[in-house]
Structure formats: C-alpha cells, structure tokens
Design an enzyme around this catalytic site. Structure first.
Site, PDB file in Angstrom:
ATOM      1  N   ARG A 160     109.853  48.488 -52.590  1.00 45.35           N
ATOM      2  CA  ARG A 160     109.939  49.841 -53.126  1.00 45.35           C
ATOM      3  C   ARG A 160     110.724  49.759 -54.433  1.00 45.35           C
ATOM      4  NH1 ARG A 160     106.122  50.732 -50.511  1.00 45.35           N
ATOM      5  NH2 ARG A 160     106.053  51.823 -48.525  1.00 45.35           N
ATOM      6  N   GLU A 202     106.708  55.930 -60.475  1.00 38.49           N
ATOM      7  CA  GLU A 202     105.296  55.532 -60.560  1.00 38.49           C
ATOM      8  C   GLU A 202     104.436  56.767 -60.810  1.00 38.49           C
ATOM      9  OE1 GLU A 202     104.265  53.247 -57.105  1.00 38.49           O
ATOM     10  OE2 GLU A 202     105.710  51.711 -57.574  1.00 38.49           O
ATOM     11  N   HIS A 228     100.538  48.379 -58.151  1.00 40.72           N
ATOM     12  CA  HIS A 228     100.915  48.869 -56.820  1.00 40.72           C
ATOM     13  C   HIS A 228      99.695  49.334 -56.015  1.00 40.72           C
ATOM     14  CE1 HIS A 228     103.904  51.384 -54.184  1.00 40.72           C
ATOM     15  NE2 HIS A 228     103.306  50.422 -53.516  1.00 40.72           N
TER      16      HIS A 228
END
Length: 158
Positions: free
Chosen positions: A70, A99, A118
């Site tokens: 994370r 993000e 991601h």
C-alpha cells in the site's frame, strides 16, 4: 530468506527463513542489511509510514525499495528525498500514496524509479481464477458452515 514479523509467535517456526526480525528495531536492521527491500504489508495504523525517513536513512546506498503493498506504508516525501539525493539506488513502485499518481509528482521524473500502474491482478486468468476459488472453495465451505479461506480480520484491519 529473512523476514520482519510482528511477534515472535507469529512465524518463528517458518522453515524457509533463517532469521527473523521483530518490530521497529528489526525493520531498521532489515533495511540496513538488505540490497532489496520488498514492502508488502497491509495498511493499518501500525504500518502507516513504517518506511520512514529514519528507516530509509538506515539503507545501504545500493538499496532498492520495492512497494507492492500500500502506498502510505512509505513516507513518500522521504523516499523522494532519498532517491533524489542518491542516498538509495532506486525504487520500484506498484503503489503510491495518492493514486493515480499526480502529474506534478517528482517520482515521474526520477531516473531511478520504476512505476507500474497498480493493476497486477489484471491478468488474463484473474476473473476465472477468482470465480473458481469462490465457487469451488469458499461457497461450499459457507454452505457447510465451515471456516472460509482468506477471511478478513476486521480487528486487525485486513
């Protein structure tokens, strides 16, 4: 293989690890000794910012930080400083604090950073495998009143 663990009882019998590190001091030892540091912890109040400026300062100049966990596990400003000053060799980041990564982030311009989007779960077989796991493993367990595989521990935060 070496691993930083939360408590001595949680993994000390793991036959694949030759050494265990515990807590913040253990993390500092791992950071100081490692060429590559893989960050893959869940995000909880205890792990937020665990890779701090202090921890990055303990790294070898040849160290590479890899984050697939994370984004907020790493103090991103401290990471940018360590990368910009070449205090560490580089970073590979599949996750970042915000993000999508803002256009103005210095991470985009650093030559010693590898960014990925991601989306590691977006493989050709992910949906089929996920569905098969649910249908073949957890749904039958649920129907029989058995313990499910991979449960979420709400008190732990993951």
């Amino acid at each position: 293989l070496r691993r930083n663990v939360v408590a001595a009882s949680s993994s000390s019998d793991d036959p694949y690890c030759d050494r265990f590190y515990y807590g913040t001091e253990g993390l500092g030892e791992v950071m100081a000794e490692s060429d590559y540091v893989l960050v893959a912890a869940p995000l909880t109040e205890a792990t937020r910012g665990m890779v701090s400026a202090e921890m990055l300062g303990r790294c070898k100049s040849s160290a590479v930080i890899i984050n697939v966990g994370r984004g907020p596990l790493i103090d991103e400003d401290a990471l940018i400083e360590a990368l910009s000053s070449n205090a560490i060799k580089g970073a590979a980041l599949d996750v970042v604090a915000v993000e999508p990564l803002p256009e103005e982030s210095p991470l985009w311009k650093l030559d010693n950073v590898l960014l990925s989007p991601h989306n590691m779960d977006m493989t050709l077989t992910f949906m089929r495998e996920s569905t098969e796991f649910f249908v073949n493993e957890n749904l039958p367990r649920f129907v029989r009143g058995e313990r499910l595989l991979n449960p979420v521990d709400k008190s732990a935060g993951y």
